[in-house]
Design a protein around this motif. Structure first.
Motif, PDB file in Angstrom:
ATOM      1  N   TYR A 367       0.903  -1.392  -0.015  1.00 35.47           N
ATOM      2  CA  TYR A 367      -0.109  -0.060  -0.070  1.00 35.47           C
ATOM      3  C   TYR A 367       0.969   1.086   0.046  1.00 35.47           C
ATOM      4  O   TYR A 367       0.644   2.223  -0.839  1.00 35.47           O
ATOM      5  CB  TYR A 367      -0.914   0.070   1.252  1.00 35.47           C
ATOM      6  N   TYR A 368       1.927   1.192   1.014  1.00 38.20           N
ATOM      7  CA  TYR A 368       2.869   2.481   1.081  1.00 38.20           C
ATOM      8  C   TYR A 368       3.637   2.654  -0.211  1.00 38.20           C
ATOM      9  O   TYR A 368       4.123   3.663  -0.679  1.00 38.20           O
ATOM     10  CB  TYR A 368       3.491   2.346   2.353  1.00 38.20           C
ATOM     11  N   LEU A 369       4.091   1.436  -0.660  1.00 39.78           N
ATOM     12  CA  LEU A 369       4.777   1.481  -2.169  1.00 39.78           C
ATOM     13  C   LEU A 369       4.068   2.063  -3.173  1.00 39.78           C
ATOM     14  O   LEU A 369       4.374   2.796  -4.050  1.00 39.78           O
ATOM     15  CB  LEU A 369       5.384   0.087  -2.341  1.00 39.78           C
ATOM     16  N   GLY A 370       2.777   1.630  -3.293  1.00 37.83           N
ATOM     17  CA  GLY A 370       1.776   2.327  -4.343  1.00 37.83           C
ATOM     18  C   GLY A 370       1.672   3.661  -3.873  1.00 37.83           C
ATOM     19  O   GLY A 370       1.433   4.400  -5.008  1.00 37.83           O
ATOM     20  N   LYS A 371       1.206   4.222  -2.799  1.00 41.95           N
ATOM     21  CA  LYS A 371       1.171   5.628  -2.495  1.00 41.95           C
ATOM     22  C   LYS A 371       2.264   6.392  -2.755  1.00 41.95           C
ATOM     23  O   LYS A 371       2.219   7.493  -3.286  1.00 41.95           O
ATOM     24  CB  LYS A 371       0.431   5.601  -1.170  1.00 41.95           C
ATOM     25  N   THR A 372       3.463   5.845  -2.770  1.00 46.65           N
ATOM     26  CA  THR A 372       4.768   6.621  -3.304  1.00 46.65           C
ATOM     27  C   THR A 372       4.568   6.672  -4.661  1.00 46.65           C
ATOM     28  O   THR A 372       4.958   7.974  -5.045  1.00 46.65           O
ATOM     29  CB  THR A 372       5.811   5.845  -2.741  1.00 46.65           C
ATOM     30  N   HIS A 392      -5.669  10.508  -6.351  1.00 47.17           N
ATOM     31  CA  HIS A 392      -5.509   9.878  -5.277  1.00 47.17           C
ATOM     32  C   HIS A 392      -6.022   8.319  -5.557  1.00 47.17           C
ATOM     33  O   HIS A 392      -7.025   8.099  -6.225  1.00 47.17           O
ATOM     34  CB  HIS A 392      -6.631  10.353  -3.908  1.00 47.17           C
ATOM     35  N   LEU A 393      -5.146   7.447  -5.148  1.00 50.26           N
ATOM     36  CA  LEU A 393      -5.585   5.897  -5.516  1.00 50.26           C
ATOM     37  C   LEU A 393      -5.978   5.499  -4.077  1.00 50.26           C
ATOM     38  O   LEU A 393      -5.374   5.204  -2.946  1.00 50.26           O
ATOM     39  CB  LEU A 393      -4.168   5.349  -5.708  1.00 50.26           C
ATOM     40  N   PRO A 394      -7.605   5.236  -3.866  1.00 51.91           N
ATOM     41  CA  PRO A 394      -7.787   4.748  -2.719  1.00 51.91           C
ATOM     42  C   PRO A 394      -7.812   3.415  -2.311  1.00 51.91           C
ATOM     43  O   PRO A 394      -7.562   2.498  -3.125  1.00 51.91           O
ATOM     44  CB  PRO A 394      -9.558   5.037  -2.959  1.00 51.91           C
ATOM     45  N   MET A 395      -7.640   3.393  -0.983  1.00 52.59           N
ATOM     46  CA  MET A 395      -7.324   2.038  -0.320  1.00 52.59           C
ATOM     47  C   MET A 395      -8.273   0.714  -0.997  1.00 52.59           C
ATOM     48  O   MET A 395      -7.702  -0.205  -1.260  1.00 52.59           O
ATOM     49  CB  MET A 395      -7.170   2.029   1.193  1.00 52.59           C
ATOM     50  N   PHE A 396      -9.633   1.158  -1.101  1.00 56.95           N
ATOM     51  CA  PHE A 396     -10.491   0.185  -1.497  1.00 56.95           C
ATOM     52  C   PHE A 396     -10.478  -0.185  -2.808  1.00 56.95           C
ATOM     53  O   PHE A 396     -10.675  -1.400  -3.315  1.00 56.95           O
ATOM     54  CB  PHE A 396     -11.828   0.940  -1.321  1.00 56.95           C
ATOM     55  N   GLY A 397      -9.533   0.254  -3.664  1.00 54.39           N
ATOM     56  CA  GLY A 397      -9.128   0.122  -5.189  1.00 54.39           C
ATOM     57  C   GLY A 397      -8.001  -0.826  -5.217  1.00 54.39           C
ATOM     58  O   GLY A 397      -7.797  -1.085  -6.181  1.00 54.39           O
ATOM     59  N   CYS A 398      -7.352  -1.018  -4.099  1.00 45.48           N
ATOM     60  CA  CYS A 398      -5.976  -1.936  -3.950  1.00 45.48           C
ATOM     61  C   CYS A 398      -4.937  -1.293  -5.055  1.00 45.48           C
ATOM     62  O   CYS A 398      -4.247  -2.103  -5.541  1.00 45.48           O
ATOM     63  CB  CYS A 398      -6.567  -3.313  -4.242  1.00 45.48           C
ATOM     64  N   VAL A 405      -9.583  11.477  -9.602  1.00 45.38           N
ATOM     65  CA  VAL A 405      -8.679  12.317 -10.250  1.00 45.38           C
ATOM     66  C   VAL A 405      -9.392  13.974 -10.326  1.00 45.38           C
ATOM     67  O   VAL A 405     -10.522  14.109 -10.526  1.00 45.38           O
ATOM     68  CB  VAL A 405      -8.572  11.948 -11.738  1.00 45.38           C
ATOM     69  N   ARG A 406      -8.745  14.894  -9.781  1.00 47.78           N
ATOM     70  CA  ARG A 406      -9.381  16.300  -9.570  1.00 47.78           C
ATOM     71  C   ARG A 406      -8.515  16.926 -10.675  1.00 47.78           C
ATOM     72  O   ARG A 406      -7.365  16.832 -11.100  1.00 47.78           O
ATOM     73  CB  ARG A 406      -8.771  16.781  -8.349  1.00 47.78           C
ATOM     74  N   ILE A 407      -9.469  17.674 -11.362  1.00 48.46           N
ATOM     75  CA  ILE A 407      -9.160  18.378 -12.407  1.00 48.46           C
ATOM     76  C   ILE A 407      -9.264  19.858 -12.379  1.00 48.46           C
ATOM     77  O   ILE A 407     -10.155  20.517 -11.778  1.00 48.46           O
ATOM     78  CB  ILE A 407      -9.806  17.881 -13.969  1.00 48.46           C
ATOM     79  N   HIS A 408      -8.757  20.616 -13.407  1.00 45.21           N
ATOM     80  CA  HIS A 408      -9.204  22.046 -13.571  1.00 45.21           C
ATOM     81  C   HIS A 408     -10.140  21.988 -14.757  1.00 45.21           C
ATOM     82  O   HIS A 408      -9.974  22.009 -15.993  1.00 45.21           O
ATOM     83  CB  HIS A 408      -7.951  22.858 -14.303  1.00 45.21           C
TER      84      HIS A 408
END
Length: 470
Positions: A367-372, A392-398, A405-408
Motif C-alpha cells: 500500500y505504501y509502495l503504491g502510494k509512493t 488519489h488512489l483509494p485503499m478500497f481500489g487496492c 482524479v481532480r481536474i481544472h
C-alpha cells in the motif's frame, strides 16, 4: 523478536496485525493520506525462523515514515512528495535568464550524471557461494512464507487437481514476495551492457530444494523477455535478488515507461549509481549489495497461460500449475500454467537477512509502495494529461482498481476526455474505475470524496462504461 516463529502462516498473522497499528507520523503524508499518515506499525526482525538458516525482516517499507527514510527524503517536510517536486523541476525546466540561474540549473542536473549503475569486481552478496552442481543449494532453508491457508492448493479453490499433480506440493504453498527479478531481452543476449536489463517484482512459488515457479502477468516486461527467449528456443537466465539498497524494492515496482531502466530510477533515488557484480552462473549483473541472490534458468518449454485441467491438454514440460495465491485484493488469484525455474546457485552475505512482505488486503507494505508511486509520478501524469490538478488512489481500489482524479474544469463533460487520457497513460490503463472530480473536491478524504460524488453525479449523464484490457 527472539522467539522462534513458523514461516507458514504464523509470521503473516503477526505482521498483518502489527501493520494495522499506529506508527511514527509523516507530516508530509498528512496532505495526501491523512487517515494513514501515522499508521503502519513497526518493522519486524524475526531472529529464529523454524527450519531456516536466516533471520527474516518484514514490514520494512510499511509506513510513510519508513518509506521516507528508505528513499532518502526523511529530512524534507514534504516527505515523498519532495521526490515528485524534483521530477517536476527536471521535466519542466525553465530556461535560465541569468548566469546565476544557469549555474543553479547546472547544479540541479549534474547529479543525473552519477545515477547510472556501476560495475564492480566483487560485492557482499557473493561472500558465500552455493552451487547446485555441488549439491549445496537448498531453497527450503530460506524462510519463504506461506501467507494464507489456501496458498498453493488448487483443489481448495475448485480445481480437479491437487498440488501433487500440479507439480507444486513440495513447496507447501510458500512464495517469494519481495524480490527484484532481473532479466534481459533475448535480443540483448550478447550485449556487453544490455539496454533491456529489467527489474520486476513478481511472485515465485517454492517447488523444492532447487526449483521455483515463475509468475508474471503477460503485459509485464519479464513476461515479454521470456517470450523472446521462447522464440529462440533457449531457456532464459534470471537472477532473483533480495535486499540491497533501500531504494531497490520501490524501483522494482515503479511504473517506468518502456526503455527506462529501473536501475536508473534506483540510482536517481539513491543519489548515485547502484553497484553491480557479475552473477556466478548466469549471464547477468546483479546488485552487489543484495542480501541474497538466487540464480537460475527459466524453462521456455512451458505452454501459454490459460490452461485448465479439464481441457484435455497435458500440462506439458517445463511447467507447473502455479497458485492459488492470496492476493492484495483480499481474494485468491486463481492457478494457471507458469514456467519452472531451475536454480543453479544461491549467493549471499555471511550475515544475510531475508526480506519479505505479506501480500494481502491493504494496508500492507505494498500500500505504501503504491502510494509512493502516486506522489512520485504525479508530475509525469500531469505532463501527459494537462487537465489534472491532483489524484488519489483509494485503499478500497487496492492501488490499481480505482483512481480519484481532480481536474481544472473548463467545459462540460471534460471528465470524459480526462477519463480516456488516464486510460492511455502507461500502467494507468489497468485502472478499473476512474472518478473525475472538479477543483473543490476533497479527493484525499475518501469518505468525503464519495459523498461529493453521490451529491454531484448524474448517473444517466456522467457514468460511462467501456471495455478495457482487463
Amino acid at each position: 523478536m527472539t522467539a522462534e516463529v513458523n514461516p507458514q502462516l504464523e509470521i503473516t498473522e503477526i505482521a498483518d496485525r502489527v501493520s494495522r497499528m499506529p506508527a511514527r507520523e509523516s507530516s508530509g503524508a498528512r496532505d495526501f493520506d491523512p487517515a494513514m499518515a501515522a499508521m503502519g506499525g513497526r518493522a519486524l526482525l524475526f531472529e529464529r525462523v523454524t527450519g531456516s538458516d536466516f533471520p527474516l525482516a518484514i514490514n520494512l517499507w510499511g509506513s510513510y515514515r519508513r518509506m521516507e527514510h528508505a528513499l532518502g527524503c526523511a529530512a524534507d517536510p514534504r516527505g515523498i512528495s519532495s521526490i515528485g517536486a524534483r521530477i517536476a523541476s527536471l521535466t519542466k525546466p525553465v530556461p535560465p535568464r541569468t548566469a546565476r540561474e544557469f549555474l543553479a540549473k547546472a547544479r540541479e542536473f549534474a547529479p543525473l550524471l552519477k545515477i547510472g549503475p556501476k560495475r564492480v569486481r566483487r560485492g557482499p552478496c557473493q561472500e558465500v557461494v552455493k552451487l547446485t552442481e555441488r549439491n549445496e543449494v537448498d531453497l527450503t532453508r530460506l524462510p519463504i512464507l506461506k501467507c494464507w491457508p489456501l496458498d498453493g492448493n488448487p483443489t481448495a479453490v475448485g480445481y480437479p487437481i491437487d498440488a501433487r499433480a500440479a507439480g507444486t506440493a513440495a513447496g507447501s504453498g510458500r512464495y517469494i514476495t519481495l524480490a527484484g527479478m532481473h532479466t534481459v531481452h533475448a535480443d540483448d543476449r550478447d550485449a556487453a551492457r544490455p539496454a533491456s536489463h529489467n527489474i520486476g517484482m513478481y511472485r515465485s512459488q517454492l517447488l523444492g530444494p532447487t526449483s521455483l515457479a515463475m509468475h508474471w502477468h503477460m503485459h509485464h516486461d519479464g513476461a515479454s523477455h521470456w517470450r523472446s527467449w521462447k522464440k529462440l528456443g533457449q531457456r532464459m537466465p534470471i537472477a532473483i535478488c533480495l535486499g540491497g539498497e533501500s531504494v531497490m524494492p520501490y524501483g522494482a515496482t515503479a511504473p517506468l515507461p518502456p526503455g527506462i531502466s529501473e536501475l536508473l530510477m534506483c540510482g536517481f533515488l539513491h543519489g548515485r549509481g547502484i553497484p553491480l557484480v557479475r552473477a556466478k552462473t548466469v549471464p547477468l549483473w546483479v546488485p552487489a549489495n543484495s542480501e541474497i541472490v538466487i540464480e537460475g534458468w527459466v524453462s521456455t518449454e512451458c505452454g501459454a497461460i490459460g490452461w485448465h485441467p479439464d481441457s484435455g491438454e497435458p500440462l506439458g514440460p517445463g511447467a507447473v500449475f502455479e497458485g492459488p495465491f492470496g492476493d492484495h485484493t483480499g481474494f485468491y488469484s486463481l492457478p494457471d500454467r507458469y514456467p519452472r525455474v531451475e536454480v543453479s546457485a544461491i549467493t549471499h552475505r555471511r550475515d544475510a537477512i531475508y526480506p519479505t512482505t505479506v501480500v494481502g488486503l491493504p494496508p500492507q507494505e505494498d500500500y505504501y509502495l503504491g502510494k509512493t508511486t502516486e506522489r512520485v509520478f504525479l508530475p509525469l501524469l500531469k505532463t501527459i494529461v494537462h487537465d489534472i490538478d491532483d489524484y488519489h488512489l483509494p485503499m478500497f481500489g487496492c492501488f490499481h482498481n480505482a483512481a480519484f482524479v481532480r481536474i481544472h474544469k473548463a467545459y462540460p463533460l471534460q471528465g470524459r476526455r480526462v477519463m480516456s487520457s488516464v486510460w492511455g497513460a502507461g500502467q494507468m490503463a489497468w485502472t478499473k474505475m476512474v472518478f473525475v472530480f472538479d477543483a473543490n473536491a476533497p479527493i484525499h478524504d475518501e469518505d468525503a470524496a464519495m459523498r461529493h460524488f453521490f451529491a454531484h453525479c448524474d448517473f444517466l449523464r456522467d457514468v460511462v462504461s467501456v471495455q478495457g484490457p482487463l
